[in-house]
Design an enzyme around this catalytic site. Structure first.
Site, PDB file in Angstrom:
ATOM      1  CD  GLU A 113       1.300   0.239   5.594  1.00 38.51           C
ATOM      2  OE1 GLU A 113       1.815   1.238   6.136  1.00 38.51           O
ATOM      3  OE2 GLU A 113       1.142   0.146   4.365  1.00 38.51           O
ATOM      4  CG  HIS A 230      10.703   2.275   5.351  1.00 37.16           C
ATOM      5  ND1 HIS A 230      10.874   0.910   5.277  1.00 37.16           N
ATOM      6  CD2 HIS A 230       9.385   2.500   5.126  1.00 37.16           C
ATOM      7  CE1 HIS A 230       9.708   0.344   5.016  1.00 37.16           C
ATOM      8  NE2 HIS A 230       8.781   1.286   4.920  1.00 37.16           N
ATOM      9  NE  ARG A 276       6.999   2.909   8.342  1.00 40.38           N
ATOM     10  CZ  ARG A 276       6.609   3.657   7.320  1.00 40.38           C
ATOM     11  NH1 ARG A 276       6.904   4.940   7.283  1.00 40.38           N
ATOM     12  NH2 ARG A 276       5.904   3.129   6.346  1.00 40.38           N
ATOM     13  CG  HIS A 335      10.544   6.431   4.582  1.00 38.99           C
ATOM     14  ND1 HIS A 335      10.498   6.214   3.217  1.00 38.99           N
ATOM     15  CD2 HIS A 335       9.278   6.253   5.036  1.00 38.99           C
ATOM     16  CE1 HIS A 335       9.258   5.907   2.862  1.00 38.99           C
ATOM     17  NE2 HIS A 335       8.494   5.934   3.940  1.00 38.99           N
ATOM     18  NE  ARG A 370       5.622   9.086   7.872  1.00 43.02           N
ATOM     19  CZ  ARG A 370       5.375   8.043   7.078  1.00 43.02           C
ATOM     20  NH1 ARG A 370       4.123   7.650   6.886  1.00 43.02           N
ATOM     21  NH2 ARG A 370       6.357   7.393   6.477  1.00 43.02           N
TER      22      ARG A 370
END
Length: 512
Positions: A113, A230, A276, A335, A370
């Site tokens: 990811e 997100h 992100r 998110h 994060r």
């Protein structure tokens, strides 16, 4: 139902249930507003749980990726702590029956990811990790004799004792009746605040109530301006917005505009696997343009999306989109909240009698941004640490004289206006003018209520906006178009409630 308990856990998501199970044989009570497994962000988590499980990986590399993703504000001690404990907690979940995906050789199948240097995300059926984990934990908790689970109760205020310690919570039941539950130790495991924004992947009920309750009681809170959006919520006009897991991009899915042109290379050299915050801003810019934004899984995943990512596939099909044939329309959505109630390495808050775990906390693990799939990891690592601390602790005597206050909920019309304004003026891209106007509006709404009885949604929103207005730089999930550069001196944001409102503390110029 007894109104007295030894240890009271508020919230029945991953953090709350794992904590309760780990406390055995010490008795505890878990309360939640909906039946276990419903209205929980944990259940909806698609990506999985990050841990250094591969032979060519290590906790040191995982911690390094966590620090880099957090854009200068991650506490390296905390990052190393959760990375080292990660493999042990994954094994705990396997023992509880979580069916993580396996390779043909029987090893855990690990996904790559964004911002991870290695494939290290343990998943279930591609995008069903949260649901599978919660099903296993719910079944185990229901069978555990030391756990009492009571649903239909919403915590609406902390009970404060004569020594200013937390002594339980006020709860409201489904009939609207308010009553106290006294506890020797209270643990908030209540989730985040995405429901304050118009587009969110969180349950709409997740509006940061725990942060507001703790702040009003005098607790230290931190980093509330850092909200992670997100980048690939499925844009089909649903509330909450369904999620297209980041693992899709890890498998090679691409972001395109309506003309089929790749746009990430214009925004970031790391492309689809950039952190992100950077992907979310790129999608935000494209989604506001005539080009719109889409996630194209056709070449990289093709027909296998039905089997490997069943949640995304079924969601798309229910909206008349066949991802095997058509690209998926996407937009950023609130998110995860990196900020929250400050805790130490054992989950203690600054208030005696109150611990906290999961998304409602600020442990220093996430910094300004994060790292993908570190949220479930942090939840189980800190839940285990809190349980290990409380199992052997002599807790204070029960204080059944403690009192609390219960502000009203915000009316729906004002709440929807708040959500729209938070998304527009405190969303993916912010500026001082918009934030100041939003703050004035929030204060104006709050003045309609008596002191101490301001709805929690307004309290938390005000703290987020004040923190965002105060941070005159861009860092991680906080992007100011009027201050696009990043300061050379990273500082976290700490605040508490003073007599005249929020009091900000200037920490040392390091990962304080």
């Amino acid at each position: 139902m007894s109104d007295r308990t030894d240890i009271l856990i508020v919230g029945a998501g991953l953090a709350g249930l794992f904590l309760a199970l780990r406390l055995a044989p010490r008795k505890c009570t878990v309360i939640c507003p909906a039946p276990v497994g419903q209205a929980s962000s944990s259940t909806w988590a698609q990506g999985g749980l990050a841990a250094a499980l591969a032979p060519d990986d290590s906790p040191e590399e995982h911690a390094r990726d966590t620090v880099l993703a957090g854009d200068g504000l991650v506490d390296p001690v905390t990052a190393q702590l959760i990375a080292e404990a990660g493999p042990l907690r994954v094994r705990d979940l396997i023992e509880l029956g979580v069916p993580f995906d396996r390779t043909a050789e029987g090893a855990l199948a690990l996904s790559l990811e964004a911002a991870h240097s290695k494939a290290r995300v343990a998943r279930v059926a591609g995008d069903l990790a949260g649901r599978a984990i919660m099903e296993a934990l719910s079944e185990a908790a229901a069978a555990a004799e030391h756990i009492e689970i009571i649903d239909g109760l919403k915590a609406i205020g902390l009970l404060s004792g004569s020594k200013k310690n937390v002594a339980g919570v006020l709860v409201r039941d489904s009939a609207g009746e308010v009553s106290p539950i006294y506890a020797r130790e209270t643990v908030f495991c209540t989730g985040g605040s995405g429901g304050l924004f118009r587009i969110t992947t969180n349950p709409r009920e997740s509006r940061g109530d725990a942060v507001a309750m703790a702040y009003e009681a005098g607790a230290l809170v931190a980093d509330l301006e850092f909200v992670q959006f997100h980048p690939t919520a499925i844009d089909i006009d649903r509330d909450p917005a369904p999620l297209a897991t980041e693992a899709l991009r890890g498998e090679g899915a691409k972001l395109i505009n309506k003309d089929g042109t790749l746009f990430m290379p214009r925004h970031d050299p790391m492309g689809e696997l950039a952190p992100r915050d950077r992907v979310a801003r790129a999608v935000h810019i494209e989604a506001l343009s005539d080009g719109k934004a889409f996630l194209d899984t056709r070449d990289a995943i093709g027909d296998e999306i039905e089997e490997h990512f069943p949640t995304v596939y079924s969601t798309c099909m229910s909206a008349g989109i066949d991802p095997r044939i058509d690209p998926i329309p996407v937009a950023p959505a609130a998110h995860y909240h990196m900020g929250g109630i400050v805790t130490d390495l054992w989950g203690r808050t600054s208030l005696k009698g109150l611990s906290a775990c999961g998304e409602c906390t600020s442990t220093g693990a996430h910094g300004a941004n994060r790292l993908a799939s570190n949220s479930l990891l942090e939840a189980v690592v800190y839940a285990a640490r809190i349980a290990d601390r409380l199992k052997g602790s002599d807790l204070p005597e029960l204080d059944d004289t403690a009192k609390g206050i219960s502000p009203p909920d915000l009316d729906d019309a004002t709440l929807q206006t708040l959500r729209a304004r938070m998304a527009a003026e405190c969303g993916v891209v912010r500026d001082g003018k918009g934030l100041a106007a939003l703050l004035d509006w929030i204060i104006e709404q709050a003045e309609e209520f008596p002191a101490g009885l301001v709805p929690r949604a307004l309290v938390v929103s005000e703290l987020i906006v004040r923190s965002a207005l105060r941070r005159e730089e861009s860092r991680g999930g906080h992007f100011r178009s009027d201050f696009p550069d990043t300061s050379d001196t990273p500082k976290r944001t700490f605040l508490y409630k003073g007599q005249a409102g929020p009091v900000f503390i200037d920490p040392p110029t390091s990962n304080a």
